[in-house]
Design a protein around this motif. Sequence first.
Motif, PDB file in Angstrom:
ATOM      1  N   HIS A   1      94.213  18.535 -60.627  1.00  0.00           N
ATOM      2  CA  HIS A   1      93.420  18.397 -59.408  1.00  0.00           C
ATOM      3  C   HIS A   1      92.203  19.304 -59.497  1.00  0.00           C
ATOM      4  CE1 HIS A   1      92.262  18.286 -55.211  1.00  0.00           C
ATOM      5  NE2 HIS A   1      93.178  17.358 -54.975  1.00  0.00           N
ATOM      6  N   PRO A   2      91.014  18.807 -59.127  1.00  0.00           N
ATOM      7  CA  PRO A   2      89.791  19.625 -59.237  1.00  0.00           C
ATOM      8  C   PRO A   2      89.917  20.982 -58.550  1.00  0.00           C
ATOM      9  CG  PRO A   2      89.233  17.364 -58.685  1.00  0.00           C
ATOM     10  CD  PRO A   2      90.722  17.454 -58.616  1.00  0.00           C
ATOM     11  N   LEU A   3      90.588  21.030 -57.400  1.00  0.00           N
ATOM     12  CA  LEU A   3      90.702  22.292 -56.670  1.00  0.00           C
ATOM     13  C   LEU A   3      91.631  23.277 -57.369  1.00  0.00           C
ATOM     14  CD1 LEU A   3      90.907  20.947 -53.000  1.00  0.00           C
ATOM     15  CD2 LEU A   3      88.892  21.727 -54.270  1.00  0.00           C
ATOM     16  N   GLN A   4      92.291  22.832 -58.442  1.00  0.00           N
ATOM     17  CA  GLN A   4      93.189  23.710 -59.190  1.00  0.00           C
ATOM     18  C   GLN A   4      92.657  24.022 -60.589  1.00  0.00           C
ATOM     19  OE1 GLN A   4      96.747  21.389 -58.962  1.00  0.00           O
ATOM     20  NE2 GLN A   4      97.220  22.005 -56.871  1.00  0.00           N
TER      21      GLN A   4
ATOM     22  N   MET B   1      80.532  11.468 -61.152  1.00  0.00           N
ATOM     23  CA  MET B   1      81.665  11.846 -60.318  1.00  0.00           C
ATOM     24  C   MET B   1      82.948  12.047 -61.117  1.00  0.00           C
ATOM     25  SD  MET B   1      82.900  12.658 -57.425  1.00  0.00           S
ATOM     26  CE  MET B   1      81.908  12.137 -56.039  1.00  0.00           C
ATOM     27  N   PHE B   2      83.185  11.187 -62.115  1.00  0.00           N
ATOM     28  CA  PHE B   2      84.462  11.251 -62.816  1.00  0.00           C
ATOM     29  C   PHE B   2      84.541  12.394 -63.809  1.00  0.00           C
ATOM     30  CE2 PHE B   2      84.403   6.829 -61.319  1.00  0.00           C
ATOM     31  CZ  PHE B   2      85.571   6.869 -60.564  1.00  0.00           C
ATOM     32  N   ARG B   3      83.466  13.217 -63.908  1.00  0.00           N
ATOM     33  CA  ARG B   3      83.584  14.486 -64.617  1.00  0.00           C
ATOM     34  C   ARG B   3      84.388  15.483 -63.798  1.00  0.00           C
ATOM     35  NH1 ARG B   3      82.599  14.721 -70.017  1.00  0.00           N
ATOM     36  NH2 ARG B   3      81.035  13.152 -70.492  1.00  0.00           N
ATOM     37  N   LEU B   4      84.471  15.218 -62.515  1.00  0.00           N
ATOM     38  CA  LEU B   4      85.133  16.162 -61.616  1.00  0.00           C
ATOM     39  C   LEU B   4      86.459  15.644 -61.089  1.00  0.00           C
ATOM     40  CD1 LEU B   4      85.049  18.777 -59.927  1.00  0.00           C
ATOM     41  CD2 LEU B   4      83.737  17.534 -58.211  1.00  0.00           C
TER      42      LEU B   4
ATOM     43  N   THR C   1      90.996   8.564 -55.860  1.00  0.00           N
ATOM     44  CA  THR C   1      90.476   8.567 -54.494  1.00  0.00           C
ATOM     45  C   THR C   1      90.834   9.841 -53.742  1.00  0.00           C
ATOM     46  OG1 THR C   1      90.799   6.177 -54.507  1.00  0.00           O
ATOM     47  CG2 THR C   1      90.375   7.222 -52.379  1.00  0.00           C
ATOM     48  N   GLY C   2      92.100  10.216 -53.802  1.00  0.00           N
ATOM     49  CA  GLY C   2      92.540  11.400 -53.067  1.00  0.00           C
ATOM     50  C   GLY C   2      91.800  12.650 -53.497  1.00  0.00           C
ATOM     51  N   HIS C   3      91.524  12.780 -54.807  1.00  0.00           N
ATOM     52  CA  HIS C   3      90.815  13.947 -55.308  1.00  0.00           C
ATOM     53  C   HIS C   3      89.398  14.021 -54.735  1.00  0.00           C
ATOM     54  CE1 HIS C   3      93.488  14.372 -59.157  1.00  0.00           C
ATOM     55  NE2 HIS C   3      94.184  14.369 -58.043  1.00  0.00           N
ATOM     56  N   ILE C   4      88.733  12.875 -54.675  1.00  0.00           N
ATOM     57  CA  ILE C   4      87.350  12.858 -54.167  1.00  0.00           C
ATOM     58  C   ILE C   4      87.310  13.321 -52.712  1.00  0.00           C
ATOM     59  CG2 ILE C   4      85.400  11.365 -53.571  1.00  0.00           C
ATOM     60  CD1 ILE C   4      86.027   9.677 -55.964  1.00  0.00           C
TER      61      ILE C   4
ATOM     62  N   VAL D   1      97.391  22.202 -52.062  1.00  0.00           N
ATOM     63  CA  VAL D   1      96.694  21.053 -51.492  1.00  0.00           C
ATOM     64  C   VAL D   1      97.706  20.322 -50.603  1.00  0.00           C
ATOM     65  CG1 VAL D   1      95.501  18.901 -51.990  1.00  0.00           C
ATOM     66  CG2 VAL D   1      95.224  20.865 -53.520  1.00  0.00           C
ATOM     67  N   PRO D   2      97.418  20.167 -49.306  1.00  0.00           N
ATOM     68  CA  PRO D   2      98.407  19.576 -48.389  1.00  0.00           C
ATOM     69  C   PRO D   2      98.999  18.259 -48.878  1.00  0.00           C
ATOM     70  CG  PRO D   2      96.557  20.450 -47.149  1.00  0.00           C
ATOM     71  CD  PRO D   2      96.182  20.572 -48.592  1.00  0.00           C
ATOM     72  N   ALA D   3      98.161  17.379 -49.410  1.00  0.00           N
ATOM     73  CA  ALA D   3      98.670  16.077 -49.856  1.00  0.00           C
ATOM     74  C   ALA D   3      99.647  16.234 -51.012  1.00  0.00           C
ATOM     75  CB  ALA D   3      97.503  15.173 -50.267  1.00  0.00           C
ATOM     76  N   GLN D   4      99.380  17.171 -51.918  1.00  0.00           N
ATOM     77  CA  GLN D   4     100.292  17.404 -53.038  1.00  0.00           C
ATOM     78  C   GLN D   4     101.587  18.047 -52.565  1.00  0.00           C
ATOM     79  OE1 GLN D   4      97.853  19.717 -55.756  1.00  0.00           O
ATOM     80  NE2 GLN D   4      97.529  17.917 -57.035  1.00  0.00           N
TER      81      GLN D   4
END
Length: 307
Positions: free
Chosen positions: A45-48, A70-73, A77-80, A286-289
């Motif tokens: 996940h990008p935030l991790q 965008m897909f470098r990051l 969908t959820g990640h974006i 991440v709440p969703a994870q």
Amino acid sequence: MANLVYKRVSTDQQSTARQDLVLAEAGIEDPIVFEEDPGTSSRLHPLQRPKFRELLTYARPGDTVHISEMFRLVRGTGHILDVLDVLHRDQVALRIHDGAFSAMDLTARHPRTGELLSTVKFMVQTLAAAGELQRDLQRELTYDGLRAAEAKGSKGGRRPAVAATKTDDVRTAYLKGHSIAALAREHRVSRGAIRTAVADLLPDHTAIEEDAPTPELPVTLDMPGKVADYLRTTELEPSERAALDQGTTVRRGQGYTLRVSAVPAVHRQLLARCQPLDGSQDLLAVPAQRKARREYENRVSALAPSP
């Protein structure tokens, strides 16, 4: 206001060169570059990811994050949506310089609710889903190719250091009393390679007893896609990795679930591996994870206890 450039190096040199070219042509003034380590999995996940987290820590309101596409990051969908929410919270702008997302204003939000405009959200989800579908198709084609190769007798992975024509000689010499070190010197390979060739002859090798207890039967459970994505980036035991790789993807709405068949013990091991998704000192929750991990935990907890 600072210009923060996020780069993720690809194993494909041509793709990496294109990323550098796009960012160079953008003419970004005084960029501060955060380049992800090549060993960091794109499924994380990008935030991790270490460098992106460092970027978010460094960023201040009014700064702009630049990426080539965008897909470098992100991967799905959820990640974006998670990334856009964090950038909006920190008042940091996002600029994409190539690809379908470069023509969109991803910061457009409703003036009263502060949420993404419905049209922007729809386009983000549609384009992300299309990219995710493309990657899944490529993965399925790769697996099909590997299975076809195995059917023809071709095995993937690294070839054994001890050639098949010499394996019998190595085993015979070992049974005659030759040491593993001597055999390794004679065949100019590592001691580990010799141990692999004579693994079933080693003193600590135990044969399966006739009265051994009946092994557990495999159980099929639906693993949330966010849990599966995280596990694919972690170090797993061979049995855990095999169960994950052989899982079947089931599409449900915007996400997916992975239908995994494994013995209960392996399911429990996989559940333990994704414990960090609940949040820790080194990993941002991440709440969703976290919700996905608890869904999987409920399913694993419903299994019969270990004997």
